[in-house]
Scaffold this motif. Structure first.
Motif, mmCIF file in Angstrom:
data_model
loop_
_atom_site.group_PDB
_atom_site.id
_atom_site.type_symbol
_atom_site.label_atom_id
_atom_site.label_comp_id
_atom_site.label_asym_id
_atom_site.label_seq_id
_atom_site.Cartn_x
_atom_site.Cartn_y
_atom_site.Cartn_z
ATOM 1 N N GLU A 127 0.829 -1.216 0.000
ATOM 2 C CA GLU A 127 0.000 0.000 0.000
ATOM 3 C C GLU A 127 0.856 1.256 0.000
ATOM 4 N N ASN A 128 1.887 1.281 0.849
ATOM 5 C CA ASN A 128 2.732 2.474 0.939
ATOM 6 C C ASN A 128 3.525 2.692 -0.346
ATOM 7 N N TRP A 129 3.932 1.590 -1.000
ATOM 8 C CA TRP A 129 4.622 1.731 -2.277
ATOM 9 C C TRP A 129 3.726 2.430 -3.285
ATOM 10 N N TYR A 130 2.486 1.998 -3.347
ATOM 11 C CA TYR A 130 1.527 2.619 -4.286
ATOM 12 C C TYR A 130 1.333 4.096 -3.959
ATOM 13 N N LYS A 131 1.133 4.417 -2.693
ATOM 14 C CA LYS A 131 0.882 5.812 -2.301
ATOM 15 C C LYS A 131 2.084 6.701 -2.623
ATOM 16 N N GLU A 132 3.289 6.194 -2.360
ATOM 17 C CA GLU A 132 4.501 6.973 -2.663
ATOM 18 C C GLU A 132 4.635 7.208 -4.163
ATOM 19 N N GLU A 133 4.338 6.185 -4.958
ATOM 20 C CA GLU A 133 4.441 6.327 -6.410
ATOM 21 C C GLU A 133 3.388 7.299 -6.934
ATOM 22 N N LEU A 134 2.186 7.241 -6.385
ATOM 23 C CA LEU A 134 1.136 8.158 -6.804
ATOM 24 C C LEU A 134 1.534 9.604 -6.529
ATOM 25 N N GLU A 135 2.092 9.857 -5.371
ATOM 26 C CA GLU A 135 2.536 11.212 -5.032
ATOM 27 C C GLU A 135 3.632 11.676 -5.985
ATOM 28 N N LYS A 136 4.541 10.780 -6.317
ATOM 29 C CA LYS A 136 5.618 11.120 -7.250
ATOM 30 C C LYS A 136 5.056 11.444 -8.636
ATOM 31 N N VAL A 137 4.135 10.622 -9.116
ATOM 32 C CA VAL A 137 3.530 10.842 -10.435
ATOM 33 C C VAL A 137 2.789 12.171 -10.456
ATOM 34 N N LEU A 138 2.086 12.476 -9.378
ATOM 35 C CA LEU A 138 1.354 13.742 -9.305
ATOM 36 C C LEU A 138 2.307 14.933 -9.367
ATOM 37 N N ARG A 139 3.439 14.840 -8.655
ATOM 38 C CA ARG A 139 4.428 15.925 -8.679
ATOM 39 C C ARG A 139 4.999 16.087 -10.084
ATOM 40 N N ASP A 140 5.331 14.969 -10.726
ATOM 41 C CA ASP A 140 5.902 15.022 -12.072
ATOM 42 C C ASP A 140 4.915 15.617 -13.070
ATOM 43 N N ASN A 141 3.656 15.202 -12.976
ATOM 44 C CA ASN A 141 2.643 15.707 -13.901
ATOM 45 C C ASN A 141 2.405 17.199 -13.703
ATOM 46 N N LYS A 142 2.417 17.639 -12.446
ATOM 47 C CA LYS A 142 2.235 19.063 -12.159
ATOM 48 C C LYS A 142 3.385 19.876 -12.742
ATOM 49 N N SER A 143 4.595 19.335 -12.643
ATOM 50 C CA SER A 143 5.765 20.022 -13.190
ATOM 51 C C SER A 143 5.672 20.128 -14.711
ATOM 52 N N LYS A 144 5.210 19.052 -15.363
ATOM 53 C CA LYS A 144 5.133 19.034 -16.830
ATOM 54 C C LYS A 144 4.092 20.010 -17.359
ATOM 55 N N LYS A 145 3.138 20.398 -16.530
ATOM 56 C CA LYS A 145 2.093 21.324 -16.988
ATOM 57 C C LYS A 145 2.604 22.756 -17.087
ATOM 58 N N ASP A 146 3.726 23.037 -16.435
ATOM 59 C CA ASP A 146 4.335 24.357 -16.556
ATOM 60 C C ASP A 146 4.891 24.477 -17.971
ATOM 61 N N PRO A 147 4.493 25.512 -18.734
ATOM 62 C CA PRO A 147 4.963 25.647 -20.126
ATOM 63 C C PRO A 147 6.472 25.568 -20.290
ATOM 64 N N ILE A 148 7.224 26.002 -19.278
ATOM 65 C CA ILE A 148 8.682 25.978 -19.397
ATOM 66 C C ILE A 148 9.210 24.539 -19.444
ATOM 67 N N ASN A 149 8.391 23.604 -18.970
ATOM 68 C CA ASN A 149 8.802 22.198 -18.978
ATOM 69 C C ASN A 149 8.147 21.392 -20.096
ATOM 70 N N SER A 150 7.495 22.066 -21.015
ATOM 71 C CA SER A 150 6.773 21.351 -22.071
ATOM 72 C C SER A 150 7.710 20.541 -22.966
ATOM 73 N N TRP A 151 8.978 20.932 -23.034
ATOM 74 C CA TRP A 151 9.944 20.206 -23.861
ATOM 75 C C TRP A 151 10.121 18.762 -23.382
ATOM 76 N N LYS A 152 9.817 18.510 -22.099
ATOM 77 C CA LYS A 152 9.981 17.163 -21.557
ATOM 78 C C LYS A 152 8.987 16.175 -22.157
ATOM 79 N N LYS A 153 7.912 16.692 -22.731
ATOM 80 C CA LYS A 153 6.909 15.813 -23.349
ATOM 81 C C LYS A 153 7.307 15.392 -24.762
ATOM 82 N N ILE A 154 8.309 16.058 -25.311
ATOM 83 C CA ILE A 154 8.726 15.770 -26.689
ATOM 84 C C ILE A 154 9.704 14.602 -26.689
#
Length: 238
Positions: free
Chosen positions: A177-204
């Motif tokens: 359970e804790n592994w899943y929760k930690e990974e979910l938090e990490k994915v959420l942080r990464d996705n939030k970062s990618k939404k910043d236009p300055i980081n849009s190059w990471k999607k390419i």
């Protein structure tokens, strides 16, 4: 399966009665994203206690506003499959941050090696039920909706709670359970970062930066992202 198209207050009262009995809600959306940057939200489907409630988000349905506080409220557990797009669309539509949700796709990755399992395959795996995904690319903007579209939309959420219960039990038994929760938090942080236009190059997808001015590449990517958002056009159009 009892399917309810939300058309008046009596439907809303029944919906609220059901979610307050269970407080576990399965969620999916249908949207179109062909000629715009921002998806056009067409339907929000919710399954509670074996009932499916379908909210039409195109017909100026004032009843859909009741969902805003539900998605914000931590009291309700929201079950998604492959949550990212659905969550982004819901958060943008209501201008909120959805809380207390569970992603069956991500959680299943801690049980077997299929990290991006489809909803169809997940239903088959845990419930041994075959579902039809023929209408996945249906025209969800056209009205009235057909009975086939309504049934398809309902099938996309009706099995999620049972799958959630099975996966949760396995995660608990295997102490993951804790592994899943930690990974979910990490994915959420990464996705939030990618939404910043300055980081849009990471999607390419570009494996080799040799011969490329990285600073220029980053700024051009940001410029394209900004313009596409402003004009509400697909990035590939600009």
């Amino acid at each position: 399966m009892n399917i309810n198209l939300i058309t008046d207050k009596s439907n809303i009262d029944f919906f609220l009665e059901e979610i307050n009995k269970s407080q576990i809600i399965s969620v999916d959306t249908e949207f179109i994203r062909e000629k715009t940057y921002y998806p056009i939200l067409c339907l929000i489907q919710l399954a509670v206690n074996g009932n499916v409630f379908i909210f039409d988000c195109l017909d100026k349905n004032k009843n859909v506003s009741v969902l805003k506080n539900i998605f914000k409220n931590r009291k309700y557990k929201k079950i998604f499959h492959d949550y990212e797009q659905d969550l982004d669309i819901i958060n943008d539509f209501f201008s909120i941050e959805t809380t207390n949700f569970f992603d069956t796709q991500l959680a299943n990755a801690f049980i077997d090696l299929e990290h991006h399992i489809s909803y169809k395959n997940l239903v088959k795996k845990y419930l041994n039920i075959e579902i039809d995904k023929e209408l996945q690319t249906s025209n969800w903007i056209k009205r009235p909706l057909t009975n086939k579209q309504i049934n398809y939309a309902a099938n996309d959420v009706i099995y999620l709670e049972k799958i959630y219960q099975k996966i949760s039990m396995i995660l608990e038994n295997e102490k993951k359970e804790n592994w899943y929760k930690e990974e979910l938090e990490k994915v959420l942080r990464d996705n939030k970062s990618k939404k910043d236009p300055i980081n849009s190059w990471k999607k390419i997808k570009l494996s080799d930066f040799s011969g490329i001015n990285e600073n220029l590449f980053i700024m051009l990517s940001k410029y394209r992202e900004d313009i596409s958002r402003k004009r509400n056009i697909p990035k590939t159009w600009f």
